[in-house]
Structures are given as structure tokens and as C-alpha cells.
Design an enzyme around this catalytic site. Structure first.
Site, PDB file in Angstrom:
ATOM      1  N   GLN A  67       1.948   5.251   8.383  1.00 50.75           N
ATOM      2  CA  GLN A  67       2.506   4.236   7.495  1.00 50.75           C
ATOM      3  C   GLN A  67       1.557   3.063   7.263  1.00 50.75           C
ATOM      4  OE1 GLN A  67       3.449   4.356  10.834  1.00 50.75           O
ATOM      5  NE2 GLN A  67       2.358   2.435  11.185  1.00 50.75           N
ATOM      6  N   HIS A  68       1.917   2.271   6.253  1.00 53.73           N
ATOM      7  CA  HIS A  68       1.214   1.028   5.940  1.00 53.73           C
ATOM      8  C   HIS A  68       2.241  -0.075   5.662  1.00 53.73           C
ATOM      9  CE1 HIS A  68      -2.277   3.619   5.341  1.00 53.73           C
ATOM     10  NE2 HIS A  68      -3.007   2.528   5.413  1.00 53.73           N
ATOM     11  N   ALA A  69       1.761  -1.299   5.772  1.00 55.75           N
ATOM     12  CA  ALA A  69       2.469  -2.471   5.257  1.00 55.75           C
ATOM     13  C   ALA A  69       3.880  -2.637   5.808  1.00 55.75           C
ATOM     14  CB  ALA A  69       2.518  -2.399   3.721  1.00 55.75           C
ATOM     15  N   PHE A  83       5.957   1.053   4.049  1.00 53.94           N
ATOM     16  CA  PHE A  83       5.555   2.193   3.235  1.00 53.94           C
ATOM     17  C   PHE A  83       5.246   3.348   4.182  1.00 53.94           C
ATOM     18  CE2 PHE A  83       3.234   5.162   0.808  1.00 53.94           C
ATOM     19  CZ  PHE A  83       3.748   5.057  -0.470  1.00 53.94           C
ATOM     20  N   ASN A  85       3.787   6.674   4.491  1.00 59.34           N
ATOM     21  CA  ASN A  85       2.937   7.642   3.789  1.00 59.34           C
ATOM     22  C   ASN A  85       3.374   9.082   4.033  1.00 59.34           C
ATOM     23  OD1 ASN A  85       1.104   5.133   4.454  1.00 59.34           O
ATOM     24  ND2 ASN A  85       0.219   6.108   2.649  1.00 59.34           N
TER      25      ASN A  85
END
Length: 200
Positions: A67-69, A83, A85
Site C-alpha cells: 500500500q501507499h499513502a 491506497f 495497491n
């Protein structure tokens, strides 16, 4: 401090005392003392959700993968927006690439009970056509009650900006930003409040 540790597929809260407060991640591979910091998934009624060691859970709950952010949602105490992924979901590659998907997801965390509830998600229903294997971003927009997302490298070279109605999940805005070089992907998309940034 909220950390998004992509390669551990973990979201981690660290206090000002520099101690880990909780970890939002699939339980596989975590050892003490970190295993004791893992949040336990619950449903809307606070009932425990059963999950396999690889994080395959019942009731529609899912952890994030690569994941990101991870952002705290200021207008909803205890909630974070991420987010997801979805690369190597449940620590394995799917039988077909088309089974991959990415999503915007919101969790509500109870640090006293050490539990986590998945309260909202979008993207799973779009499937592989919105799969964003790298970077990307998600953020809740309080003024419009929408969720903003940037899906990077969908279909290899497309960066997709989306704004989704929080209540209905209707897509309000969707813009594809093309890139003719797969080796030079987009990074993230952010909403900039010009009035706040420039005072006009």
C-alpha cells in the site's frame, strides 16, 4: 506518526515516545514484540472476524498489500484512508494477472481495544482495469464528501485520477493521464486548495 511500510504491507503508528502503538497488517510472519501490536479485525458490531495466517478474512474485510499513502481522516477520529495497491495480495501471485485489483480503503481503529474495522472501500469492483501496482494515492475530501484516488500505471502507462462519492460510490470525476514510456511512471496525484495555498 503514521507510517506506510510498503514492503512489509503494514501501516504502523508510532507515538511521540518513539514506541509502536499498533500495526495494521496481515498476521503472517510477525514475531514478538511486534506481533502483540497487531490490530484484530472486527465487523461493524465489534465482533471478531476470522482470518487465515495469510490474511484471507471473512466478511469482506481485507488488509492492504504493498500500500501507499496512509492518511488520518481529520473529520472522522480514529479513521485512516489508504491506497491498497494489492500487489501479491495474501502473499501470493494470483493464477491470472487479471485477478489483481487495487482499491481505496478506509479503516476505523480502536487503539484501546486494539481492533480495526473496514468501513469503506472502492476499486475492487473495477478489477484489473484499475489495478495500480505501484505508487498511487488516496485522500478523503471533507468539503465534497468524496474520496479522491490516483491509480498509477493502470494498463501499464495510464495514471487515473478519480473522485468517488462517499455515500453512493458513484464516480464524479475520472481522468486518465497517459504516458508513452512504461519506464517513466507517474508518482502520485494530489488535490491542491489554491485558496489555502496562495491566500486568494
Amino acid at each position: 506518526i503514521i507510517l506506510s511500510s510498503r514492503h512489509q504491507s503494514a501501516i504502523i503508528k508510532i507515538g511521540r515516545d518513539k514506541k509502536v502503538k499498533w500495526i495494521l497488517a496481515s498476521p503472517e510472519g510477525w514475531k514478538k514484540p511486534w506481533a502483540d501490536k497487531l490490530l484484530a479485525p472486527v465487523d461493524a458490531n465489534g465482533k471478531a472476524i476470522k482470518c487465515s495466517p495469510t490474511g484471507d478474512c471473512e466478511g469482506g474485510f481485507d488488509f492492504t498489500y504493498t500500500q501507499h499513502a496512509a492518511w488520518p481522516r481529520a473529520s472522522k477520529k480514529g479513521s485512516i484512508v489508504v491506497f491498497d495497491n494489492g500487489q501479491v495480495r495474501h502473499y501470493e501471485q494470483p493464477a491470472l494477472p487479471e485477478m489483481n485489483y487495487s482499491r481505496l480503503v478506509e479503516y476505523k481503529i480502536d487503539p484501546k481495544k486494539m481492533t480495526v474495522q473496514q468501513t469503506w472501500e472502492y476499486g475492487k469492483e473495477r478489477g484489473y482495469e484499475s489495478f495500480a501496482p505501484i505508487t498511487s494515492n488516496a485522500a478523503y475530501q471533507a468539503d465534497k464528501d468524496t474520496m479522491f484516488g490516483f491509480f498509477d500505471q493502470t494498463k501499464g502507462t495510464i495514471g487515473r485520477l478519480q473522485e468517488v462519492d462517499y455515500k453512493t460510490k458513484d464516480v464524479k470525476v475520472e481522468i486518465d493521464v497517459y504516458n508513452n514510456k512504461a519506464s517513466a511512471p507517474h508518482y502520485q496525484g494530489h488535490i491542491v486548495d489554491l485558496k489555502q495555498a496562495f491566500g486568494k
